[in-house]
Each structure stands twice: as structure tokens, then as C-alpha cells.
Design a protein around this motif. Sequence first.
Motif, PDB file in Angstrom:
ATOM      1  N   THR A  93       0.972  -1.368   0.197  1.00  0.00           N
ATOM      2  CA  THR A  93       0.024   0.127   0.043  1.00  0.00           C
ATOM      3  C   THR A  93       0.889   1.229   0.003  1.00  0.00           C
ATOM      4  O   THR A  93       0.556   2.261  -0.753  1.00  0.00           O
ATOM      5  N   GLU A  94       1.901   1.400   0.710  1.00  0.00           N
ATOM      6  CA  GLU A  94       2.766   2.729   0.937  1.00  0.00           C
ATOM      7  C   GLU A  94       3.349   2.870  -0.599  1.00  0.00           C
ATOM      8  O   GLU A  94       3.462   3.818  -1.072  1.00  0.00           O
ATOM      9  N   ARG A 118       2.166   1.920  -3.440  1.00  0.00           N
ATOM     10  CA  ARG A 118       1.141   2.133  -4.316  1.00  0.00           C
ATOM     11  C   ARG A 118       0.743   3.858  -4.200  1.00  0.00           C
ATOM     12  O   ARG A 118       0.605   4.506  -5.017  1.00  0.00           O
ATOM     13  N   LYS A 119       0.688   4.153  -2.905  1.00  0.00           N
ATOM     14  CA  LYS A 119       0.407   5.622  -2.629  1.00  0.00           C
ATOM     15  C   LYS A 119       1.344   6.453  -3.221  1.00  0.00           C
ATOM     16  O   LYS A 119       0.913   7.558  -3.596  1.00  0.00           O
ATOM     17  N   GLN A 120       2.618   5.920  -2.933  1.00  0.00           N
ATOM     18  CA  GLN A 120       3.603   6.932  -3.394  1.00  0.00           C
ATOM     19  C   GLN A 120       3.697   6.925  -5.026  1.00  0.00           C
ATOM     20  O   GLN A 120       3.824   8.111  -5.697  1.00  0.00           O
ATOM     21  N   TYR A 159       0.895   6.822  -6.918  1.00  0.00           N
ATOM     22  CA  TYR A 159      -0.211   7.685  -7.281  1.00  0.00           C
ATOM     23  C   TYR A 159       0.384   8.912  -7.122  1.00  0.00           C
ATOM     24  O   TYR A 159       0.023  10.005  -7.897  1.00  0.00           O
TER      25      TYR A 159
END
Length: 76
Positions: A39-40, A42-44, A46
Motif C-alpha cells: 500500500t505505501e 502504491r500510494k507513493q 499515485y
Amino acid sequence: MSLAKPVMRGLLGKRLRFHLPIAFALSFVAAIGFKYGVTEPRKQAYADFYKQYDAVKEFTAMKEAGVFESVRPSGE
């Protein structure tokens, strides 16, 4: 010579006292691993994408390519 009878009374409780903390620890490690491994990043990704994303430029390029049926290209 005969085999000794297995102790069945309290067997579930004894096994749960051993396996339950291990199960909780492994699930906690898996959750932390998923958070920082999936998740981290992926957030980065985006955040990096939207830092340089220009929606108007993208819309104009799609309009010129004829993607939208309800919008005419500006050359007509």
C-alpha cells in the motif's frame, strides 16, 4: 506391553494456548508487511503520477484523437 492412552481432556485448550499467540503474531507481521510492501509504494506511485499530471492536456489530446463522440475536435 500396551501403549498409554492419550490425554484428551484439555487438549484443545493446551493447543490453543500455544498456537493462538503464534497465529496473532504472524497475522500482525503479514499486515505490517502488506502495508509497507504494497500500500505505501502504491500510494507513493499515485502521488508521483499526479504531481506531473495535467488533466486539461490529457483531455485535449483525447479530444484531438476523437475518443469522445460528443466533443468535436477544435480543427473542425
